[in-house]
Design a protein around this motif. Sequence first.
Motif, PDB file in Angstrom:
ATOM      1  N   ARG A 131       0.839  -1.205   0.000  1.00 26.50           N
ATOM      2  CA  ARG A 131       0.000   0.000   0.000  1.00 26.50           C
ATOM      3  C   ARG A 131       0.870   1.250   0.000  1.00 26.50           C
ATOM      4  O   ARG A 131       2.025   1.245   0.419  1.00 26.50           O
ATOM      5  CB  ARG A 131      -0.911   0.028   1.220  1.00 26.50           C
ATOM      6  CG  ARG A 131      -1.836  -1.169   1.344  1.00 26.50           C
ATOM      7  CD  ARG A 131      -3.094  -0.833   2.129  1.00 26.50           C
ATOM      8  NE  ARG A 131      -2.830  -0.042   3.303  1.00 26.50           N
ATOM      9  CZ  ARG A 131      -3.746   0.731   3.909  1.00 26.50           C
ATOM     10  NH1 ARG A 131      -4.962   0.815   3.429  1.00 26.50           N
ATOM     11  NH2 ARG A 131      -3.437   1.407   4.991  1.00 26.50           N
ATOM     12  N   SER A 149      -3.814   3.447  -0.155  1.00 27.92           N
ATOM     13  CA  SER A 149      -4.556   2.462  -0.938  1.00 27.92           C
ATOM     14  C   SER A 149      -3.582   1.449  -1.514  1.00 27.92           C
ATOM     15  O   SER A 149      -2.364   1.625  -1.454  1.00 27.92           O
ATOM     16  CB  SER A 149      -5.346   3.144  -2.064  1.00 27.92           C
ATOM     17  OG  SER A 149      -4.496   3.928  -2.866  1.00 27.92           O
ATOM     18  N   ARG A 173      -9.206   7.514   0.409  1.00 33.25           N
ATOM     19  CA  ARG A 173      -8.512   7.746  -0.856  1.00 33.25           C
ATOM     20  C   ARG A 173      -9.260   8.757  -1.710  1.00 33.25           C
ATOM     21  O   ARG A 173      -8.654   9.613  -2.374  1.00 33.25           O
ATOM     22  CB  ARG A 173      -8.340   6.412  -1.589  1.00 33.25           C
ATOM     23  CG  ARG A 173      -7.880   6.507  -3.021  1.00 33.25           C
ATOM     24  CD  ARG A 173      -6.506   7.162  -3.147  1.00 33.25           C
ATOM     25  NE  ARG A 173      -6.134   7.270  -4.550  1.00 33.25           N
ATOM     26  CZ  ARG A 173      -6.582   8.199  -5.387  1.00 33.25           C
ATOM     27  NH1 ARG A 173      -7.419   9.141  -4.949  1.00 33.25           N
ATOM     28  NH2 ARG A 173      -6.190   8.219  -6.647  1.00 33.25           N
ATOM     29  N   ASN A 205      -8.529  -0.037  -0.929  1.00 34.91           N
ATOM     30  CA  ASN A 205      -7.575   0.088   0.183  1.00 34.91           C
ATOM     31  C   ASN A 205      -7.119  -1.262   0.728  1.00 34.91           C
ATOM     32  O   ASN A 205      -6.450  -1.323   1.754  1.00 34.91           O
ATOM     33  CB  ASN A 205      -8.176   0.937   1.311  1.00 34.91           C
ATOM     34  CG  ASN A 205      -9.465   0.353   1.865  1.00 34.91           C
ATOM     35  OD1 ASN A 205      -9.969  -0.650   1.358  1.00 34.91           O
ATOM     36  ND2 ASN A 205     -10.013   0.983   2.894  1.00 34.91           N
ATOM     37  N   ASN A 240      -8.901   2.716   6.629  1.00 33.74           N
ATOM     38  CA  ASN A 240      -8.816   1.267   6.429  1.00 33.74           C
ATOM     39  C   ASN A 240     -10.174   0.573   6.430  1.00 33.74           C
ATOM     40  O   ASN A 240     -10.240  -0.652   6.486  1.00 33.74           O
ATOM     41  CB  ASN A 240      -7.953   0.625   7.529  1.00 33.74           C
ATOM     42  CG  ASN A 240      -6.495   1.007   7.431  1.00 33.74           C
ATOM     43  OD1 ASN A 240      -6.079   1.699   6.514  1.00 33.74           O
ATOM     44  ND2 ASN A 240      -5.707   0.554   8.393  1.00 33.74           N
TER      45      ASN A 240
END
Length: 546
Positions: A243, A271, A406, A456, A520
Amino acid sequence: MAAPPVTAVEAALSRRRRFTTPLAVLLVLALLAGVIVLIGGVAFAIWYGRESTPHYADATEHFKYGSIGAEPRSGIPYHVWQALPRLFPEVFRPAVERGAGPYSVFGFLYETDADGKPRDLPIGLSRRTANGVDMVWFNCSVCHVGTWRMDAASPPQIVLGMPSNNLDLGGFVNFLLGTAAVDMALGPENLIEQVEANGEDLGFVERLFWQYGVAPRLREGLIERSSRLMPLMHVQPAWGPGRVDTFNPYKVVQLKVPAAALSKEERVGASDFPSIFLQGPREGMQLHWDGNNTSLAERNLSAAIGAGVTPETVDHAAINRVAEWLQNLPPPPSPMRPDPAQVERGQRIYMGQWEPGQWESPPDGLSCASCHGYRAPDGSYVFQGKDIDRIGHVERIDLVGTDRGRFDSYTEEFRQRQLDKIFEGTPYDFQHFRKTEGYANQPLDGLWLRGPYLHNGSVPTLVDLLERPEKRPVAFLRGIDVLDHAKGGFMAPPCRPEADRAALGAHRPVMCFDTQQTGNGNAGHLYGTGLSAAAKAHLLAYLKTF
């Protein structure tokens, strides 16, 4: 009384005495010093002005090790990269003790040489001589090469173009900028000693250059970058393996926006690394997770800036070479072999050919194929929606319902800065970036290599994705590359966030991923969750073949 006549010998002696006065000696010494300085300056200019870039005839090697222009402004000297494991042995010890490449402790991937030893640099690290110094830094492949294993006893298989499921980029950044940058180990004398301990004989002139040029400039650059990026990293949950926060580091490093100036809503945007298979059919689709650009060229250039290139150092030809190679790069076929009868039934469900009793609650009229395309009988991928073509189009955030982090991280203000300040006045200035209303429907080619799922990576397996959010795992291990043949994706056993985070250690490419942390969240994407248990099993069988 007249002076006696001066003889020729006396005249010569007089001239010699005048020539050897202290002033004359100083003039001669000054002239010699000037010549020495001039020669030294020319030699220094020649040495400092050296520029070279390794060329790889093979496009695959170029993708893995070729420079895209990130080294001059963002990179670190090759000798420093090699010396860091010696300077910070406690960080690199786990990798060194098992005979692996030292940076595998952060999930960097190494190929082996003919003797079975790790190569000099991991995949994704490129070299370029800039200002006389051999520099290294990232290229495209650092984020887009991963591994998979059939089981825990199997060797890892490296796949080009899949998301990096190993790389803990956040852990590496925290080490380099949060630890090494401010440590006295990077002082010039100690650094030079370690460089030479690695077998590099710098020589007198080059040693001076390192003492008063390379080492201080490196230290100052790292500290300056640390002062901008670390305040952001400190307020974010750990990215973990596979990520990255795409745009916030871009804001604080390249655009020099203070981290404190970022709003609470935008400052957490981590992400998953995306796959980059088969880029040709994606031209014109809404790209990035939030679909903020429809130009592959601009998307590629923006990603290169995230890797460290600048408008002054970017190597457009190298980036274009990678882009051309990716046009037709296919994902490897799935090694999973579900029951063919189940695959056939699952395909009908995916294509919207539903039967009575398959749904516990009725669908909204869209099939999976409408938004994501589908796998043809010959194994190729069809980049077109069925009946209603929504592939590559953005769905509103309130409809898809997934975590906003995001989406919110890409702001209209940042977009305007991109358009106004990046490549301004050049043929490459950005024109296609847009602030969208949600997330883009992604093609699912190579789906078996793209877990964990959602933008994500908050849902570990395909089985979990077909469950309602309250039944999805709250915390699981990320970074394992062993396939989960039953659930689709990679093995992701449950974990306890605090206990397992401490047990795993600070610099391990496996982490306990906590979906309750900001950014998250594992909610949303309810499509398919209303299927019956039998229908879900059939759909899963078909998805495993992607």
